[in-house]
Design an enzyme around this catalytic site. Structure first.
Site, PDB file in Angstrom:
ATOM      1  N   GLY A 181      16.132   6.529  14.598  1.00 25.32           N
ATOM      2  CA  GLY A 181      16.015   5.155  14.104  1.00 25.32           C
ATOM      3  C   GLY A 181      14.791   4.988  13.234  1.00 25.32           C
ATOM      4  CG  ASN A 182      14.471   2.457  10.283  1.00 23.22           C
ATOM      5  OD1 ASN A 182      14.212   1.261  10.379  1.00 23.22           O
ATOM      6  ND2 ASN A 182      15.644   2.904   9.834  1.00 23.22           N
ATOM      7  NE  ARG A 183       6.637   3.336  12.680  1.00 21.52           N
ATOM      8  CZ  ARG A 183       6.115   3.650  13.856  1.00 21.52           C
ATOM      9  NH1 ARG A 183       6.105   2.773  14.828  1.00 21.52           N
ATOM     10  NH2 ARG A 183       5.600   4.851  14.062  1.00 21.52           N
ATOM     11  CB  SER A 184      14.010  -1.968   9.884  1.00 21.44           C
ATOM     12  OG  SER A 184      14.538  -3.231   9.533  1.00 21.44           O
ATOM     13  CB  ALA A 216      15.001   0.500   7.093  1.00 24.96           C
TER      14      ALA A 216
END
Ligand code: PMT
Length: 278
Positions: free
Chosen positions: A86-89, A153
């Site tokens: 995943g990512n930090r969005s 993102a």
């Protein structure tokens, strides 16, 4: 009220009659009721009521009659039944754009990866998890839209194969083979305004300009993700908007909602110039 009262034929006939006379009905929320039962009948929470009011007040706004697609959140690419890449969005930027467009009268489709944000009222929400699912949803929605704004993102890589069973840590070091996901923005073109975001940690303007060209965008919203109170997870954002002429428009640090309105101002101007509304 109780579910039985709300669903009663006479209540429903009266609701239809009121709608025919131009009244806007906010339906009851569903949940635990005073009777101890569960169902439709709860008084909606303040956020829901405010969302409906904003939608009503915005119906003659400068985006009335415009269909717009907004993406939000960070896609999640599964590795096994438990883990994802995943990512930090947080989704805040995309949700702010969706709500701002709704408040200006647009019909909004919000395609969102998982977030912890409340579902915006008066917006069609499509929930997705992976880049592939987001691509499919965007392609479907954009065919009847005047603008696509990709604030999501999107993961650039996914696992080459997804383990059917939870990967055990006893196996020691783990080497994952990653393959690229489809680039949604690059692959989608048509008679609509195409807006991208750029999340950069260096050479912000130069990298963003390259993306305008490579992804054939009408304009890009570049955020320097190393900056405090800006980018991922923050309530505020400092962005530079760059169009096809390459001229950067630097905006001061402002709320994501204010940034959203500045982005939509540009979309409205471009649509007016193209004489395009659908
Ligand atoms: O969600 P928040 O916490 O509010 O944070 C907001 C944000 C920082 C996520 C947002 O402002 C932002 O910058 N979104 C884009 C992040 C990103 O993926 O940037 P990128 O430079 O990797 O991608 C460029 C553009 O191509 C983006 O519009 C992206 O949606 C799109 N893309 C990227 C990869 C891919 N496979 N397909 C795409 O369409």
């Amino acid at each position: 009220m109780h579910t039985g009262m709300w669903e009663n034929r006479i209540t429903q006939e009266n609701v239809i009659r009121l709608k025919e006379r131009g009244f806007y009905i906010i339906p009851p929320d569903t949940g635990r009721l005073a009777s101890g039962g569960y169902g439709a009948g709860r008084f909606p929470d303040t956020g829901t009521i405010l969302g409906h009011i904003k939608k009503i007040l915005g119906k003659d706004g400068d985006m009335a009659g415009i269909n717009i697609v907004v993406t939000a959140g960070g896609t999640q690419e599964p590795i096994d039944p438990v883990r994802v890449i995943g990512n930090r969005s947080s989704g805040k930027m995309g949700y702010a754009i969706a709500e701002a467009a709704r408040d200006r009268g647009a019909s909004v489709t919000l395609i969102t990866a998982p977030t912890s944000l409340p579902v915006p009222v008066g917006v069609e929400v499509v929930n997705v998890e992976t880049a592939d699912q987001m691509k499919e949803a965007v392609e479907k929605a954009v065919s009847r839209s005047s603008a696509l704004i990709m604030a999501a993102a999107v993961a650039d890589f996914r696992a080459a194969s997804i383990s059917a069973q939870k990967i055990k840590k006893e196996s020691g070091n783990l080497v994952l083979e990653l393959v690229p996901t489809p680039d949604i923005l690059s692959g989608i073109n048509g008679n609509f305004i195409k807006v991208g975001f750029a999340a950069e940690s260096q050479d912000l303007v130069a990298n963003a300009c390259r993306k305008v060209e490579r992804k054939k965008l009408d304009f890009i919203v570049a955020n320097d993700i190393t900056e405090k109170d800006s980018g991922f997870g923050a309530d505020t954002n400092r962005v530079i908007i760059i169009g096809q002429d390459g001229m950067p428009e630097e905006l001061p640090l402002m709320s994501k909602r204010a940034v959203a309105d500045r982005i939509l101002d540009r979309v409205v101007r471009l649509l007016a110039a193209k004489g395009n509304k659908k």
